[in-house]
Design an enzyme around this catalytic site. Structure first.
Site: not given
Length: 163
Positions: A71, A86
Site C-alpha cells: 500500500h 501512500h
C-alpha cells in the site's frame, strides 16, 4: 507545457520531470483525512483522490521501500529527492488485499513505469478512503499548480518543487 520550460526550479530537468502517479483530483495534503499526513508529520506533499487503479513512478528513481502490504512505496531520484506514495488511508489494515505491487526494493524505475495496481472498488467496499498521498520526507516545498482540478496519470507540471 504552455510556457515552454520546466516549472520545477531545477530539481528535475524536463527529461526527469515529476509526473502524476495516478489520475484523479489533486488536493492539498492539509485536506487529507488523516492527521499524520495533513499535519505534515511524514513530510510535505499533496494528494490525489483517484479515478483509476494504476500507480506510476513520478520520476526516474530507485525503489527504496515497498511495504509488505503493497500500500506504500518509497522512491529516491538520483539527485536525492525522495517521495513516499501512500495508497489510501488505513489501508495497511487490509494486509495487502486489493494491492498488486509491480516492483521490489532495489528496482530502478523510469518516470511513468507502472509500480502498482489497486482495486479501488475493493478498498471502497472495505470502507477505506482511497486518497493517494504523495509526501516528500525531506520537506521540500510543494506547490500544487492547480488545486482541486483533475490530473491524468503521467501528466507533468502538476506541482512545483523547491528546497
Amino acid at each position: 507545457n504552455r510556457n515552454g520550460g520546466s516549472i520545477m526550479f531545477g530539481l528535475f530537468k524536463n527529461k526527469n520531470n515529476f509526473l502524476s502517479p495516478i489520475s484523479g483530483e489533486i488536493i492539498p495534503v492539509e485536506e487529507v483525512n488523516d492527521p499524520i499526513f495533513s499535519q505534515k508529520m511524514m513530510g510535505t506533499g499533496f494528494a490525489i483522490v483517484p479515478t483509476t487503479n494504476a500507480i506510476y513512478a513520478p520520476f526516474d528513481a530507485e525503489v527504496v521501500t515497498v511495504f509488505p502490504t503493497a500500500h506504500a512505496y518509497g522512491l529516491k531520484s538520483k539527485n536525492g529527492v525522495e517521495v513516499i506514495i501512500h495508497i489510501g488511508i488505513d489501508t495497511v489494515e487490509l494486509k495487502g488485499e486489493g494491492f498488486t505491487s509491480k516492483v521490489i526494493k532495489g528496482d530502478q524505475v523510469k518516470a511513468g513505469d507502472l509500480i502498482a495496481e489497486v482495486d479501488m472498488d475493493f478498498l471502497k467496499k472495505q470502507g477505506k478512503d482511497c486518497t493517494c498521498i504523495i509526501v516528500f520526507p525531506n520537506k521540500e516545498t510543494i506547490e500544487i499548480a492547480h488545486p482541486h482540478t483533475n490530473v491524468e496519470a503521467k501528466q507533468d507540471q502538476i506541482i512545483k518543487i523547491s528546497k
